[in-house]
Design an enzyme around this catalytic site. Structure first.
Site, short mmCIF file in Angstrom:
data_model
loop_
_atom_site.label_atom_id
_atom_site.label_comp_id
_atom_site.label_asym_id
_atom_site.label_seq_id
_atom_site.Cartn_x
_atom_site.Cartn_y
_atom_site.Cartn_z
N ARG A 124 5.06 -6.24 -6.89
CA ARG A 124 3.77 -5.94 -6.28
C ARG A 124 2.73 -6.94 -6.79
NH1 ARG A 124 3.53 0.19 -4.50
NH2 ARG A 124 3.83 -0.60 -2.44
N GLN A 129 2.16 -9.45 -0.99
CA GLN A 129 1.50 -8.39 -0.21
C GLN A 129 1.86 -8.43 1.26
OE1 GLN A 129 -2.68 -8.46 -1.12
NE2 GLN A 129 -2.44 -7.06 -2.83
N ASP A 132 5.14 -6.66 1.90
CA ASP A 132 5.34 -5.39 1.21
C ASP A 132 5.59 -4.24 2.20
OD1 ASP A 132 5.28 -3.19 -0.39
OD2 ASP A 132 3.51 -3.80 -1.52
N SER A 135 4.26 -0.75 1.24
CA SER A 135 2.85 -0.52 1.56
C SER A 135 2.65 -0.28 3.05
CB SER A 135 1.99 -1.71 1.13
OG SER A 135 1.89 -1.74 -0.26
N TYR A 228 1.59 0.53 -10.81
CA TYR A 228 2.16 1.86 -10.64
C TYR A 228 1.66 2.79 -11.74
CZ TYR A 228 5.62 0.01 -7.36
OH TYR A 228 6.25 -0.56 -6.30
P1 NAD Z 1 3.50 5.23 -5.34
O1 NAD Z 1 3.97 5.59 -3.97
O2 NAD Z 1 4.49 4.87 -6.37
O3 NAD Z 1 2.63 6.47 -5.90
C1 NAD Z 1 1.59 7.05 -5.14
C2 NAD Z 1 0.42 7.38 -6.02
O4 NAD Z 1 0.74 8.51 -6.85
C3 NAD Z 1 0.00 6.28 -6.98
O5 NAD Z 1 -1.34 5.92 -6.72
C4 NAD Z 1 0.17 6.91 -8.36
O6 NAD Z 1 -0.82 6.46 -9.28
C5 NAD Z 1 0.00 8.38 -8.03
N1 NAD Z 1 0.48 9.32 -9.07
C6 NAD Z 1 1.59 9.23 -9.85
N2 NAD Z 1 1.67 10.33 -10.68
C7 NAD Z 1 0.60 11.11 -10.37
C8 NAD Z 1 0.12 12.36 -10.86
N3 NAD Z 1 0.77 13.01 -11.84
N4 NAD Z 1 -1.01 12.85 -10.33
C9 NAD Z 1 -1.68 12.20 -9.36
N5 NAD Z 1 -1.28 11.01 -8.85
C10 NAD Z 1 -0.16 10.48 -9.36
O7 NAD Z 1 2.41 4.08 -5.32
P2 NAD Z 1 1.97 3.08 -4.16
O8 NAD Z 1 1.02 3.78 -3.26
O9 NAD Z 1 3.13 2.43 -3.56
O10 NAD Z 1 1.17 2.00 -5.02
C11 NAD Z 1 0.31 2.35 -6.08
C12 NAD Z 1 -0.66 1.19 -6.34
O11 NAD Z 1 0.04 -0.04 -6.54
C13 NAD Z 1 -1.59 0.89 -5.19
O12 NAD Z 1 -2.63 1.77 -5.03
C14 NAD Z 1 -2.03 -0.51 -5.58
O13 NAD Z 1 -3.05 -0.47 -6.54
C15 NAD Z 1 -0.80 -1.10 -6.14
N6 NAD Z 1 -0.15 -1.95 -5.14
C16 NAD Z 1 -0.18 -3.29 -5.33
C17 NAD Z 1 0.41 -4.11 -4.37
C18 NAD Z 1 0.39 -5.60 -4.52
O14 NAD Z 1 -0.39 -6.11 -5.30
N7 NAD Z 1 1.26 -6.32 -3.81
C19 NAD Z 1 1.05 -3.57 -3.27
C20 NAD Z 1 1.05 -2.19 -3.12
C21 NAD Z 1 0.47 -1.39 -4.07
#
Ligand code: NAD
Length: 379
Positions: A124, A129, A132, A135, A228
């Site tokens: 990530r 991006q 991805d 996402s 994450y």
């Molecule tokens: P994910 O599907 O793994 O998790 C979903 C969400 O659940 C996350 O925001 C996580 O913090 C949250 N979570 C985990 N445990 C929890 C708890 N106990 N209570 C409440 N929330 C909890 O994550 P995702 O949506 O695939 O990605 C998370 C983050 O990664 C994004 O918001 C972003 O900041 C980052 N991201 C970066 C890139 C990149 O740079 N290429 C791409 C995608 C996402």
């Protein structure tokens, strides 16, 4: 040099998406590649064969010959055992492999000496991006989750001022404000609900507020590596539960999207919390596939508990297959660019950071260490 790319029809039950849509194929063909598509591969996503033919793809009725003559096979989900057997050694296969749950297929990919890339392993980082798929597909899932919640709620989401009186807006609570959660928040907000969001990563607070929702604050920051979340300690979990219990009891719709990679989804909505919810309220649990964020969720089923409806939908992106496939295709197009050298031949050394991280099997070996460990039962 042209690269021969094959697009088989997805065969997993309920899967409507297709890996490449005509708009993207047109660009690949223009770049000199030969794209072959299995007959009716895009039909369930709203892309008929004629559109593929117009885009310059060759429609192939027989899956075996499609696979046999390909240099690169692109898919949404992992290939079946039969498909792997029909694919020539050395062929590159790119898909969401969901490797840890499909170890039997990964073993076959290895034994067939296929070079496979698992899109869920993409790092990530900013440069990745555009590729991805986690996402892009999470965006679709979050949007659908908000609509499903609204659909099952016996209430309006927005405030309405009518001759029959004023209707108060509904409250939507979104737990987990990653990609899916943020889209659920923005969708529910656009539909006029009062929206609250919660995430263990404090950085998510700003994003939640920027979408017009309130962020539930807890004195915990559980941001782990790579953007994450990390797993919470027992004490942190206790504090989280107390705060959430109050917010859940107030909500009309609770959408849960919390995940921690490689682990069971965190349990955020306990049975006692559901007991405190009003009849007619709805829980949409997007983590159903990884164990569920709600204790009462049953994957792919609708559960009713004293008038509270709990939904654990699987593969929501497939429900919006047209745009989910379009986004998936654009991600794949960006990924394929890494696999082709400027002279139009295929890359054979996968030293690029993105390729190295997502490489699953090559030359009869499972290259991805955690998957290899799972297969041998070791650490
Ligand atoms: P994910 O599907 O793994 O998790 C979903 C969400 O659940 C996350 O925001 C996580 O913090 C949250 N979570 C985990 N445990 C929890 C708890 N106990 N209570 C409440 N929330 C909890 O994550 P995702 O949506 O695939 O990605 C998370 C983050 O990664 C994004 O918001 C972003 O900041 C980052 N991201 C970066 C890139 C990149 O740079 N290429 C791409 C995608 C996402």
């Amino acid at each position: 040099m042209t690269i021969s790319i094959a697009v088989p029809k997805e065969v997993a039950p309920g899967e409507r998406r297709v890996a490449l849509v005509p708009e993207v194929i047109q660009k690949l063909v223009k770049a000199g590649h030969a794209v072959r598509v299995e007959a009716s591969a895009g039909a369930l996503a709203g892309y008929p064969d004629e559109g593929y033919a117009t885009a310059g793809a060759t429609i192939v009725p027989d899956r075996s010959s499609l696979l046999r003559d390909a240099q690169v096979v692109v898919r949404v989900g992992p290939p079946t055992i039969e498909e792997i057997a029909a694919t020539a050694p050395g062929t590159i296969v790119v898909a969401l492999m969901n490797a840890s749950r499909n170890l039997d297929r990964i073993a076959r990919l290895r034994d067939q000496k296929l070079t496979s890339f698992a899109l869920e392993l993409l790092p990530r980082i900013t440069r990745a991006q555009s590729m991805d798929v986690l996402s892009s597909q999470a965006t679709v899932a979050g949007y659908r989750a908000a609509l499903i919640g609204a659909d099952h709620l016996p209430k309006f989401l927005p405030m309405l001022t009518t001759a029959a009186g004023t209707i108060r807006p509904s409250r939507v609570l979104v737990l987990g404000a990653g990609v899916a959660g943020l889209t659920a928040i923005s969708t529910a907000h656009r539909l006029g609900a009062i929206v609250e969001g919660y995430d263990v990563r404090r950085a998510a607070g700003e994003q939640v507020r920027s979408l017009g929702a309130k962020f539930l604050e807890l004195a915990i920051n559980a941001e782990g590596s790579g953007g994450y979340a990390r797993e919470l300690t027992a004490e942190e979990k206790q504090k989280e539960q107390e705060m959430l219990a109050g917010a859940i009891a107030e909500a009309d719709v609770v959408i849960t999207t919390a995940n921690v990679p490689g682990r069971r989804a965190p349990l955020l909505v306990r049975k006692e919390m559901v007991d405190r919810m009003r009849p007619g309220t709805v829980i949409v649990d997007l983590a159903a596939e990884s164990g569920g964020n709600c204790e009462l969720t049953k994957p792919d089923q609708v559960v009713e508990v004293h008038g509270v409806t709990i939904l654990g939908p699987l593969n929501l992106p497939s429900q919006l297959a047209f745009h989910a496939s379009l986004m998936f295709s654009k991600n794949l197009q960006a990924f394929l660019q890494l696999l082709v050298k400027p002279d139009g031949t295929l890359v054979t050394e996968f030293s690029d950071e993105i390729l190295a991280a997502s490489l699953l099997t090559k030359d009869g070996t499972v290259v991805h260490r955690p998957t290899a460990d799972l297969m041998t039962g070791g650490k």
